[in-house]
Motif scaffolding. Structure first.
Motif, PDB file in Angstrom:
ATOM      1  N   ASN A   1      52.403  18.017  36.727  1.00 57.58           N
ATOM      2  CA  ASN A   1      52.991  19.277  37.178  1.00 57.58           C
ATOM      3  C   ASN A   1      52.013  20.412  36.925  1.00 57.58           C
ATOM      4  O   ASN A   1      52.208  21.242  36.037  1.00 57.58           O
ATOM      5  N   PRO A   2      50.922  20.468  37.679  1.00 61.41           N
ATOM      6  CA  PRO A   2      49.918  21.516  37.445  1.00 61.41           C
ATOM      7  C   PRO A   2      50.483  22.890  37.720  1.00 61.41           C
ATOM      8  O   PRO A   2      51.323  23.086  38.576  1.00 61.41           O
ATOM      9  N   ARG A   3      49.980  23.867  36.917  1.00 61.31           N
ATOM     10  CA  ARG A   3      50.390  25.252  37.086  1.00 61.31           C
ATOM     11  C   ARG A   3      49.145  26.108  37.177  1.00 61.31           C
ATOM     12  O   ARG A   3      48.072  25.726  36.734  1.00 61.31           O
TER      13      ARG A   3
ATOM     14  N   ARG B   1      43.131  23.134  38.740  1.00 62.12           N
ATOM     15  CA  ARG B   1      43.724  21.793  38.776  1.00 62.12           C
ATOM     16  C   ARG B   1      44.475  21.510  37.485  1.00 62.12           C
ATOM     17  O   ARG B   1      45.528  20.892  37.488  1.00 62.12           O
ATOM     18  N   HIS B   2      43.904  21.981  36.332  1.00 60.21           N
ATOM     19  CA  HIS B   2      44.533  21.769  35.038  1.00 60.21           C
ATOM     20  C   HIS B   2      44.709  23.106  34.339  1.00 60.21           C
ATOM     21  O   HIS B   2      43.742  23.793  34.054  1.00 60.21           O
ATOM     22  N   ALA B   3      45.949  23.494  34.095  1.00 57.31           N
ATOM     23  CA  ALA B   3      46.199  24.738  33.369  1.00 57.31           C
ATOM     24  C   ALA B   3      45.973  24.510  31.890  1.00 57.31           C
ATOM     25  O   ALA B   3      46.175  23.423  31.381  1.00 57.31           O
ATOM     26  N   ARG B   4      45.552  25.548  31.158  1.00 55.62           N
ATOM     27  CA  ARG B   4      45.270  25.409  29.732  1.00 55.62           C
ATOM     28  C   ARG B   4      46.497  25.761  28.907  1.00 55.62           C
ATOM     29  O   ARG B   4      47.172  26.743  29.193  1.00 55.62           O
ATOM     30  N   PRO B   5      46.801  25.012  27.875  1.00 55.92           N
ATOM     31  CA  PRO B   5      47.940  25.332  27.010  1.00 55.92           C
ATOM     32  C   PRO B   5      47.638  26.536  26.146  1.00 55.92           C
ATOM     33  O   PRO B   5      46.571  27.124  26.223  1.00 55.92           O
TER      34      PRO B   5
ATOM     35  N   PRO C   1      51.870  13.696  25.677  1.00 51.41           N
ATOM     36  CA  PRO C   1      52.879  14.010  26.720  1.00 51.41           C
ATOM     37  C   PRO C   1      52.635  15.364  27.378  1.00 51.41           C
ATOM     38  O   PRO C   1      52.950  15.545  28.560  1.00 51.41           O
ATOM     39  N   HIS C   2      52.061  16.320  26.620  1.00 50.51           N
ATOM     40  CA  HIS C   2      51.763  17.622  27.198  1.00 50.51           C
ATOM     41  C   HIS C   2      50.687  17.485  28.274  1.00 50.51           C
ATOM     42  O   HIS C   2      50.760  18.111  29.341  1.00 50.51           O
ATOM     43  N   LEU C   3      49.678  16.672  28.003  1.00 52.53           N
ATOM     44  CA  LEU C   3      48.637  16.449  29.008  1.00 52.53           C
ATOM     45  C   LEU C   3      49.214  15.770  30.246  1.00 52.53           C
ATOM     46  O   LEU C   3      48.837  16.078  31.386  1.00 52.53           O
ATOM     47  N   LEU C   4      50.135  14.837  30.004  1.00 46.63           N
ATOM     48  CA  LEU C   4      50.746  14.141  31.134  1.00 46.63           C
ATOM     49  C   LEU C   4      51.543  15.120  31.989  1.00 46.63           C
ATOM     50  O   LEU C   4      51.499  15.077  33.230  1.00 46.63           O
ATOM     51  N   GLU C   5      52.233  16.027  31.315  1.00 50.74           N
ATOM     52  CA  GLU C   5      53.002  17.033  32.064  1.00 50.74           C
ATOM     53  C   GLU C   5      52.067  17.949  32.857  1.00 50.74           C
ATOM     54  O   GLU C   5      52.342  18.292  34.012  1.00 50.74           O
TER      55      GLU C   5
END
Length: 673
Positions: free
Chosen positions: A648-650, A654-658, A640-644
């Motif tokens: 909802n990119p931040r 394109r993909h923010a890192r957790p 679900p975190h990847l889906l978020e």
């Protein structure tokens, strides 16, 4: 190896033989005594019978006619006395009668051979009373009056006249010595015959005892041998191996010596059984046992532990000598042989644990030798010495395996996912499922804490089954939210070697309604090299169901170009070892560029692992790499975190890192970090 110990059986057998012989002798002696006593009684009975017959003749032919019409209570007339004297004188003169008395029922002696009116047995004597009532009594007695030795005393009623009535008692003493002498002569012959017969009987019993004891001793030795030896090869079995290993370890502890416990497992033995038949497999096992025994010393032990696994106990040698000896044994073992007309080269993996260096308990050493042997099966070396830093510590594996089984039952495992990104458009191209263990006491455990133990047992099959089910369930979850990402699941070589694994995977896909092309199974290159034929067979079967297979950690294992050409692999994943600093390392650039060209030439996609910087990602994209995976894009997180992140990119990319997660990677195959 090792000679059969029959000393204790020999001592036990000798004691048993002596006891049996003594018991037989006692029985024979008792039987002899009983027979002698019986014969003596028979002899005396014959004497009494002879005396009774003789007395009956004297009474009937001499006494009764002389006393015809006599009244003994009133005494005898002179005529009666003279007739009686004349009738008995001849018998007394010739000695056929020792003494003769005629008595009334009151005991009065009315006639005696010597003229006396006294003597004789008492009236109260049962024998006299029996005769007075009409019964003859016969006994062998000692004669106390004339010292003539033993006599036959006969008391019988006197019947005179036509009335047939008893008128008194005849007390008659007959000589017994002649009868006794005759009986003694007869008994002497009988005793000799009896002695010979009993001696022969005892000899026969002794021979039976000796033969029986010998047979029992042999049977006991055979039973002990059977209990401690393998029926097929004749080698010591697991029980004997354990005992000898313990003895060697204990002896080394006392003497301060060294030694080794070695486990030997044949490679691809199942193929011999399947191809040539079980009789050929049995012959191969006998040959292996013979060659190992011939190659080792007489003081060493070669045992068959079961199946195609053998155990060696090598006492009294340091490490270098142990390895030299095992190398010589391996060289002897791998010599080509012919089974059923088929040339065959024997291959085996040797796992070595040294004592006391690697432990002083047999179970501990066996676990470590097994771990080393397993590492050898997954690598290129046939002989592997246990090393703390090279093999996961097996001393806790049994505990880990048991806990992991319970963890699967309690659903304590979790899956994290790391995206694979297409380099041409920076879009997520799929997710790799990575298992973690949410331990109730130790917290979140990486795969390195439990996968080595799982891969050594059937737990890996349970674990892989759990991961596949959970990954397909999660995939259904993100698919329902509009994301059709394929999912990749790591499997071990043990899974691929399990018969029917491909059918199990196909069944799970059908159960979850998942198209086969949306599942990718990743196998490390090292695992692919372990049992190439079985793995290739499984990969072909999976491809037949439409499931793709990726070679993981490519470049650090032993996969040959021929394998990649013959096995329908759909993807090659370049190991992070060649990707780190790729933009600044010309050698790695040359290697990675060659791998990309090779994989594309074989029709495989290429994914680079461990991408952490934008320059490396750019170099890979420019070199034609299809996808990349690494911390530059995302660390492993729940889906679900990847889906978020995707919806909802931040940040600037394109993909923010957790938030950072400590990286973990397991190089031995199976379900990676």
């Amino acid at each position: 190896m090792g000679r059969r110990n029959t000393g204790k059986h020999g001592a036990t057998g000798s004691r048993l033989l002596l006891a049996y012989a003594a018991a037989s002798l006692v029985l024979v002696v008792l039987l002899g005594v009983m027979l002698v006593r019986s014969y003596r009684e028979d002899a005396e009975r014959q004497g009494r019978d002879q005396g009774r017959a003789q007395a009956a003749v004297i009474e009937e032919m001499a006494v009764a006619p002389a006393l015809d019409g006599a009244e003994l209570s009133a005494g005898l007339t002179t005529a009666q006395r003279e007739r009686l004297q004349g009738a008995t004188d001849l018998a007394i003169f010739h000695g056929s009668v020792v003494r003769l008395r005629v008595r009334s029922f009151t005991g009065q002696v009315v006639f005696s051979d010597d003229g006396s009116t006294a003597g004789g047995i008492l009236v109260s004597n049962p024998a006299f009373r029996a005769a007075a009532t009409g019964t003859t009594d016969v006994a062998v007695v000692a004669d106390g009056d004339r010292s003539v030795g033993r006599t036959i005393r006969v008391l019988q009623p006197v019947i005179a006249g036509a009335s047939g009535q008893a008128i008194g008692v005849l007390e008659l003493y007959l000589p017994y010595d002649a009868i006794d002498a005759k009986l003694r002569r007869q008994m002497t012959v009988t005793y000799w015959r009896l002695g010979i017969a009993l001696g022969a009987l005892y000899l026969m019993l002794a021979l039976i005892a000796w033969y029986t004891t010998r047979a029992l001793r042999r049977h006991a030795a055979h039973q002990e041998h059977e209990a401690l030896h393998d029926g097929l090869t004749g080698l010591p079995n697991r029980a004997a191996f354990q005992a000898r290993a313990k003895s060697a370890i204990d002896g080394a502890a006392v003497a301060g010596a060294e030694g080794a416990i070695v486990l030997v497992d044949l490679n691809r033995f199942k193929e011999v059984n399947d191809t040539l038949g079980h009789h050929a497999g049995d012959e191969l096992l006998r040959l292996v046992g013979s060659r190992l025994s011939q190659a080792l010393r007489g003081s060493d032990t070669v045992a068959r532990l079961g199946g195609d696994e053998f155990g060696l106990v090598i006492p009294g040698l340091p490490q270098h000598a142990v390895l030299d000896l095992i190398e010589a044994a391996r060289a002897e073992l791998v010599r080509e042989t012919v089974l059923d007309g088929v040339p065959l080269s024997i291959e085996a993996s040797f796992g070595v644990a040294l004592y006391p260096r690697h432990g002083t308990e047999i179970e501990e050493l066996l676990q470590r030798a097994d771990a080393a042997m397993y590492q050898g099966k997954r690598g290129a070396a046939d002989i592997v010495l246990y090393a703390e830093d090279g093999v996961a510590n097996p001393t806790h594996w049994l505990t880990v395996q048991a806990e992991l089984r319970r963890a699967i039952e309690r659903d304590e495992l979790v899956l994290h996912y790391q995206p694979k990104v297409r380099l041409r458009d920076d879009e997520i191209d799929g997710l790799e499922a990575l298992v973690r263990w949410q331990h109730p006491q130790r917290g979140l455990l990486p795969p390195s804490e439990f996968l080595p133990a799982a891969e050594q047992s059937g737990v890996i099959e349970l674990l892989t089954g759990w991961v596949l089910r959970r990954a397909l369930t999660d995939q259904a979850g993100w698919t329902s939210l509009g994301q059709s990402w394929p999912v990749a699941v790591n499997v071990s070589a043990r899974n691929l070697e399990t018969p029917g694994f491909a059918r199990v995977v196909a069944g799970l896909l059908a159960e979850h309604g998942t198209p086969p092309e949306r599942l990718l199974l990743e196998v490390t290159e090292t695992a692919m090299a372990g049992d190439a034929e079985n793995v290739a067979r499984a990969v072909v079967e999976l491809a037949g169901f439409g499931v793709g297979v990726a070679v993981d950690d490519f470049g650090i294992g032993y996969t040959s170009l021929a394998q990649l050409r013959s096995v329908p692999v759909s993807e090659v994943k370049i190991d992070r070892l060649f990707v780190t600093d790729l933009d600044r390392d010309p050698q790695n650039q040359a290697i990675v560029r060659s791998v990309i060209e090779l994989a594309h030439g074989l029709g495989c996609r290429v994914t680079a692992e461990g991408v952490e910087t934008a320059p490396v990602s750019a170099w890979l994209a420019a070199s034609g790499c299809d996808a990349a995976q690494g911390y530059l894009y995302s660390r492993p997180v729940v889906w679900p975190h990847l889906l978020e992140m995707f919806l909802n990119p931040r940040g600037t990319g394109r993909h923010a890192r957790p938030e950072p997660v400590e990286p973990v990677h397991l190089s031995t195959g199976g379900t990676r970090a």
